[in-house]
Design an enzyme around this catalytic site. Structure first.
Site, PDB file in Angstrom:
ATOM      1  N   GLY A   1       3.015   4.849 -10.331  1.00  0.00           N
ATOM      2  CA  GLY A   1       2.427   4.375  -9.080  1.00  0.00           C
ATOM      3  C   GLY A   1       2.179   5.601  -8.215  1.00  0.00           C
ATOM      4  N   LEU A   2       2.033   5.402  -6.927  1.00  0.00           N
ATOM      5  CA  LEU A   2       1.699   6.552  -6.090  1.00  0.00           C
ATOM      6  C   LEU A   2       2.755   7.645  -6.176  1.00  0.00           C
ATOM      7  CD1 LEU A   2       0.041   4.948  -2.970  1.00  0.00           C
ATOM      8  CD2 LEU A   2      -0.981   6.461  -4.672  1.00  0.00           C
ATOM      9  N   ALA A   3       4.028   7.270  -6.084  1.00  0.00           N
ATOM     10  CA  ALA A   3       5.073   8.295  -6.092  1.00  0.00           C
ATOM     11  C   ALA A   3       5.134   8.992  -7.449  1.00  0.00           C
ATOM     12  CB  ALA A   3       6.424   7.661  -5.742  1.00  0.00           C
TER      13      ALA A   3
ATOM     14  N   SER B   1      -2.982  -8.266   5.125  1.00  0.00           N
ATOM     15  CA  SER B   1      -2.507  -6.992   5.672  1.00  0.00           C
ATOM     16  C   SER B   1      -2.170  -7.048   7.155  1.00  0.00           C
ATOM     17  CB  SER B   1      -3.586  -5.938   5.456  1.00  0.00           C
ATOM     18  OG  SER B   1      -3.317  -4.822   6.252  1.00  0.00           O
TER      19      SER B   1
ATOM     20  N   ARG C   1       7.433  -5.540  11.973  1.00  0.00           N
ATOM     21  CA  ARG C   1       7.428  -6.691  11.064  1.00  0.00           C
ATOM     22  C   ARG C   1       8.649  -7.590  11.215  1.00  0.00           C
ATOM     23  NH1 ARG C   1       5.117  -3.526   5.748  1.00  0.00           N
ATOM     24  NH2 ARG C   1       3.050  -3.296   6.648  1.00  0.00           N
TER      25      ARG C   1
ATOM     26  N   ARG D   1      11.031  -1.001   7.619  1.00  0.00           N
ATOM     27  CA  ARG D   1       9.955  -0.021   7.453  1.00  0.00           C
ATOM     28  C   ARG D   1       8.777  -0.383   8.344  1.00  0.00           C
ATOM     29  NH1 ARG D   1       5.255   0.068   4.653  1.00  0.00           N
ATOM     30  NH2 ARG D   1       5.689  -1.717   3.297  1.00  0.00           N
TER      31      ARG D   1
HETATM   32  C1  LIG Z   1       0.566  -6.580  -1.116  1.00  0.00           C
HETATM   33  C2  LIG Z   1       1.127  -5.271  -0.643  1.00  0.00           C
HETATM   34  C3  LIG Z   1       0.438  -4.513   0.284  1.00  0.00           C
HETATM   35  C4  LIG Z   1       0.963  -3.313   0.749  1.00  0.00           C
HETATM   36  N1  LIG Z   1       0.258  -2.590   1.666  1.00  0.00           N
HETATM   37  C5  LIG Z   1       0.756  -1.419   2.106  1.00  0.00           C
HETATM   38  C6  LIG Z   1       0.024  -0.632   3.029  1.00  0.00           C
HETATM   39  O1  LIG Z   1      -1.062  -0.988   3.465  1.00  0.00           O
HETATM   40  N2  LIG Z   1       0.574   0.538   3.438  1.00  0.00           N
HETATM   41  C7  LIG Z   1       1.768   0.983   2.977  1.00  0.00           C
HETATM   42  O2  LIG Z   1       2.201   2.061   3.379  1.00  0.00           O
HETATM   43  N3  LIG Z   1       2.469   0.256   2.086  1.00  0.00           N
HETATM   44  C8  LIG Z   1       1.997  -0.919   1.630  1.00  0.00           C
HETATM   45  N4  LIG Z   1       2.710  -1.648   0.717  1.00  0.00           N
HETATM   46  C9  LIG Z   1       3.917  -1.070   0.109  1.00  0.00           C
HETATM   47  C10 LIG Z   1       3.512  -0.040  -0.957  1.00  0.00           C
HETATM   48  O3  LIG Z   1       2.377  -0.492  -1.638  1.00  0.00           O
HETATM   49  C11 LIG Z   1       4.600   0.216  -1.981  1.00  0.00           C
HETATM   50  O4  LIG Z   1       5.830   0.407  -1.352  1.00  0.00           O
HETATM   51  C12 LIG Z   1       4.276   1.473  -2.784  1.00  0.00           C
HETATM   52  O5  LIG Z   1       2.974   1.408  -3.307  1.00  0.00           O
HETATM   53  C13 LIG Z   1       5.278   1.680  -3.894  1.00  0.00           C
HETATM   54  O6  LIG Z   1       4.855   2.775  -4.661  1.00  0.00           O
HETATM   55  P1  LIG Z   1       5.787   3.356  -5.783  1.00  0.00           P
HETATM   56  O7  LIG Z   1       5.024   4.470  -6.427  1.00  0.00           O
HETATM   57  O8  LIG Z   1       7.121   3.640  -5.239  1.00  0.00           O
HETATM   58  O9  LIG Z   1       5.971   2.137  -6.829  1.00  0.00           O
HETATM   59  P2  LIG Z   1       4.916   1.252  -7.643  1.00  0.00           P
HETATM   60  O10 LIG Z   1       3.516   1.422  -7.215  1.00  0.00           O
HETATM   61  O11 LIG Z   1       5.491  -0.122  -7.672  1.00  0.00           O
HETATM   62  O12 LIG Z   1       4.969   1.855  -9.099  1.00  0.00           O
HETATM   63  C14 LIG Z   1       6.059   1.645  -9.948  1.00  0.00           C
HETATM   64  C15 LIG Z   1       5.743   2.275 -11.290  1.00  0.00           C
HETATM   65  O13 LIG Z   1       6.918   2.269 -12.059  1.00  0.00           O
HETATM   66  C16 LIG Z   1       6.676   1.723 -13.337  1.00  0.00           C
HETATM   67  N5  LIG Z   1       7.946   1.109 -13.740  1.00  0.00           N
HETATM   68  C17 LIG Z   1       8.786   0.339 -13.010  1.00  0.00           C
HETATM   69  N6  LIG Z   1       9.887   0.039 -13.722  1.00  0.00           N
HETATM   70  C18 LIG Z   1       9.736   0.639 -14.921  1.00  0.00           C
HETATM   71  C19 LIG Z   1      10.533   0.689 -16.090  1.00  0.00           C
HETATM   72  N7  LIG Z   1      11.719   0.087 -16.149  1.00  0.00           N
HETATM   73  N8  LIG Z   1      10.056   1.374 -17.131  1.00  0.00           N
HETATM   74  C20 LIG Z   1       8.850   1.998 -17.087  1.00  0.00           C
HETATM   75  N9  LIG Z   1       8.059   1.997 -16.005  1.00  0.00           N
HETATM   76  C21 LIG Z   1       8.506   1.316 -14.937  1.00  0.00           C
HETATM   77  C22 LIG Z   1       5.526   0.770 -13.148  1.00  0.00           C
HETATM   78  O14 LIG Z   1       4.840   0.596 -14.371  1.00  0.00           O
HETATM   79  C23 LIG Z   1       4.700   1.548 -12.121  1.00  0.00           C
HETATM   80  O15 LIG Z   1       3.904   2.501 -12.779  1.00  0.00           O
HETATM   81  C24 LIG Z   1       2.212  -2.863   0.271  1.00  0.00           C
HETATM   82  C25 LIG Z   1       2.915  -3.634  -0.644  1.00  0.00           C
HETATM   83  C26 LIG Z   1       2.399  -4.838  -1.077  1.00  0.00           C
HETATM   84  C27 LIG Z   1       3.218  -5.674  -1.984  1.00  0.00           C
END
Ligand SMILES: Cc1cc2nc3c(=O)[nH]c(=O)nc-3n(C[C@H](O)[C@H](O)[C@H](O)COP(=O)(O)OP(=O)(O)OC[C@H]3O[C@@H](n4cnc5c(N)ncnc54)[C@H](O)[C@@H]3O)c2cc1C
Length: 636
Positions: free
Chosen positions: A41-43, A283, A329, A434
């Site tokens: 994902g993004l991180a 949103s 929120r 948050r």
């Molecule tokens: C509907 C919605 C709208 C949002 N809008 C906003 C916004 O406008 N602004 C904002 O700042 N935030 C927003 N958020 C929050 C934000 O999108 C998330 O907190 C953020 O994108 C999380 O990014 P991440 O990289 O941490 O995890 P994720 O994007 O969830 O990525 C997780 C990754 O880990 C992998 N993974 C997980 N578990 C495993 C495993 N056991 N084995 C292998 N791979 C695994 C998945 O395949 C994926 O690639 C929103 C959230 C939602 C639900």
């Protein structure tokens, strides 16, 4: 005693000092190191691409079929940055201040300050990648407001900000895949973490297509695996989001911090049927122009457009004149619940309030509203069949985000050396609540800027013996993983994985959701182990283990939710104060606002797994507030 490794000195110099003090790895030596990044994902994508670009060997894992499918794609509203392009009084300090206050004084000041500093770099990075942020007529990047702030610092790409940012990160990742510095492993689910001599040295995965269980060794493991809102079954998260990676790491010794800090988002499409399995977010950006209201009369049955102005209660504008519809929120969600509990809710079951754009359309024109929010209105219409340009939207709070996660220090390293945690998977920056548009900021700060500085420092300073998958620790963990899968498949009971998940989710929503009481939490803490017991005796999984089997995938993830849920209740019980998203009904001000207890709870709670059937041990990281002074939050 937890050591957060916060650098000494004035807060505005800490990150620079830390970066200077950290050791570097010579470019020629970088290719000798292997880094596992779980999550794209993004991180995760940002970290994998950047570390790959630096010259390390990176192996990136995802259970999705492409990094572009990560849940980050769902983010709609925007990403914060203290650029002050609007010249409306923003600054790094103000973003820092808003975030500490918004998080109800339960975050680590040093991390939040760094986040605000790095926010400036993120926008530059993403613009350079070509992320198509919205622009004003003159060509400048446009911004809008999100809850809990009085400036316009949220950069956005219509209602698809996450998708556009993820495409930027994905392109950077693809470049490294092409150069060979990063290898992508898709449809591989991490099921355990391997610790050798006290350090994280690898992972065990299951191939979701073939069922093959494999070991992977490395010098560092980064978990960027997202949040755990789906413990509540109904949430705005993608259906596959789960806690397995961080929970299994927890079982291997990683501390889990503030598990009860969950965020309930005020603007979701209300639940419409018992058979629903997913909720949809509208949103928070919509609260820039939409006005939230409920009928003044209990049990109102007239359609919204027939209710005259004098009979409407714009309750957020009434109660919080300074912030109005843009309160944070947690505050907006609790107020919606209160209104509905009073019998003034609208829609099926009275579980909804209105979000009305009539004034905005009169003021800005239909075309402008369509340009700003069109895709959200389309989503709403597709799901409800209602046209929100002519009839107010109905919204209700829903589970959305988890501030809790694995405990990390300033370097984003867990208490297990070599195990780093980034994005929503860690607990770090947001405290008890948050602010909107800060998750994308944090995920990208972690991935593009923090880990690429702190992981090399670890590699340069840790004494890492050569370890590969022939090390006996891998065989032991692989066996454990295999046995757990076998056990799940062999139960052969009568209940589907989903039926357990649904029951767990309802229990958690009722007792550990928007409002929590000691009695309710005790009830849930007692019920969860019973449900878990039944799960392990009466689960039915169709199909086998050596094939694509989504029933097995779900069951495996639910088995972890069933353990995490108990810890959430224990944590919520222990924290006998209200703060941010954690609202204990016993602890509220006379006006019904969250009442903190700073004397007893000014700490992060980091829990240690002590084995099945044994209560976890609590470790406390004291929180001090030197720059933003402790005060009762007020948005009035
Ligand atoms: C509907 C919605 C709208 C949002 N809008 C906003 C916004 O406008 N602004 C904002 O700042 N935030 C927003 N958020 C929050 C934000 O999108 C998330 O907190 C953020 O994108 C999380 O990014 P991440 O990289 O941490 O995890 P994720 O994007 O969830 O990525 C997780 C990754 O880990 C992998 N993974 C997980 N578990 C495993 C495993 N056991 N084995 C292998 N791979 C695994 C998945 O395949 C994926 O690639 C929103 C959230 C939602 C639900």
């Amino acid at each position: 005693m937890l050591d957060a490794r916060v650098p000494q000195g004035p807060i505005e110099q800490q990150w620079d000092k830390c970066r200077f003090d950290m050791k570097l790895v010579n470019p020629a030596n970088r290719r000798k190191y292997n880094i596992i990044v779980v999550g794209s994902g993004l991180a995760g994508a940002a970290a994998a691409a950047t570390l790959g670009q630096q010259g390390y060997h990176v192996q990136c894992f995802s259970y999705h079929d492409t990094p572009r499918r990560a849940h980050s794609i769902a983010a709609q509203g925007g990403i914060n940055a203290a650029k002050n392009y609007r010249n409306d009084g923003d600054s790094i300090f103000r973003l820092f201040y808003d975030t500490v206050k918004g998080g109800d004084f339960r975050s680590r000041e040093a991390n939040v300050y760094r986040l605000a500093q790095i926010s400036l770099n993120i926008i530059d990075q993403c613009v350079a990648q070509g992320v198509p942020f919205a622009r004003e007529y003159g060509g400048l990047l446009d911004t809008r407001s999100f809850g809990g702030v009085q400036v316009q610092r949220t950069f956005y790409a219509r209602g698809q900000t996450g998708q556009q940012l993820l495409l930027g990160a994905y392109q950077a990742l693809e470049e490294q895949l092409a150069t060979g510095s990063v290898t992508m492993h898709i449809r591989q689910e991490l099921l355990d973490v391997v610790i050798v001599d006290g350090k994280a040295r690898g992972i065990v995965t299951r191939d979701l297509v073939t069922g093959n269980i494999q070991c992977h060794a490395a010098d560092v493991v980064v978990l960027a695996t997202g949040g755990y809102s789906n413990v509540f079954y109904l949430s705005t998260n993608a259906k596959a989001c789960n806690c397995t990676a961080i929970w299994r790491a927890h079982r291997r010794g990683a501390l889990f911090a503030n598990p009860c800090f969950t965020q309930i988002h005020p603007t979701c499409i209300p639940v419409s049927s018992e058979h629903q399995s997913k909720l949809t977010l509208m949103s928070e950006s919509l609260r820039n122009d939409g006005r939230v209201w409920a009928p003044k009369k209990k049990g109102e049955t007239r359609p919204p457009n027939d209710i005259p102005e004098t009979e409407r209660d714009y309750y957020l504008e009434r109660r919080y004149p300074s912030f109005g519809n843009l309160v944070p929120r947690d505050v907006a969600s609790r107020n919606a619940k209160e209104v509905c509990d009073e019998g003034r809710g609208v829609g099926p079951g009275g579980q909804g309030v209105y979000l009305d754009f009539a004034d905005a359309i009169t003021r800005l024109g239909l075309q402008t509203v369509r340009e700003k929010y069109g895709n959200l209105f389309d989503i709403y219409e597709r799901i409800t069949g209602e046209d929100a340009y002519t009839v107010p939207m109905r919204i209700y709070p829903a589970l959305h985000y988890t501030m809790g996660g694995l405990w990390v220090d300033y370097h984003l390293m867990s208490n297990i050396p070599g195990l780093f945690v980034a994005g929503e998977a860690n607990f770090s920056d947001h405290g008890a609540n948050r602010l909107g548009a800060s998750a994308l900021m944090q995920g990208l700060a972690d991935g593009y800027f923090v880990l690429p500085a702190t992981v090399p420092d670890y590699l340069a300073t840790a004494k890492l013996e050569p370890v590969d998958v022939s090390n006996p620790a891998f065989a032991t963990v692989k066996d454990d993983v295999g046995q757990r899968i076998e056990k799940l498949l062999s139960i052969n009971g009568t209940r589907s994985p989903d039926s357990f998940h649904k029951e767990l989710g309802k229990l958690m929503w009722d007792e550990c959701g928007m409002a929590r009481s000691e009695a309710g939490l005790r009830k849930a803490a007692a019920r969860v182990p019973e449900l878990r017991e039944e799960f392990w005796h009466n689960l039915r999984i169709v199909g086998g283990g050596e094939e694509l089997n989504q029933s097995l995938e779900k069951a495996n993830r639910i088995s972890d939710f069933l353990e995490l849920a108990e810890l959430m209740c224990i944590d919520a019980l222990d924290r006998a104060e209200s703060c941010g998203g954690h609202f204990r009904v016993e602890s509220q001000t006379p006006e019904g606002e969250a009442k903190r207890d700073d004397a007893n709870f000014s700490h992060s709670s980091a829990w240690e797994w002590k084995g099945e059937g044994h209560p976890p041990t609590l470790h406390k990281e004291p929180l001090t507030f030197e720059y933003v002074h402790l005060a009762q939050r007020s948005y009035k």
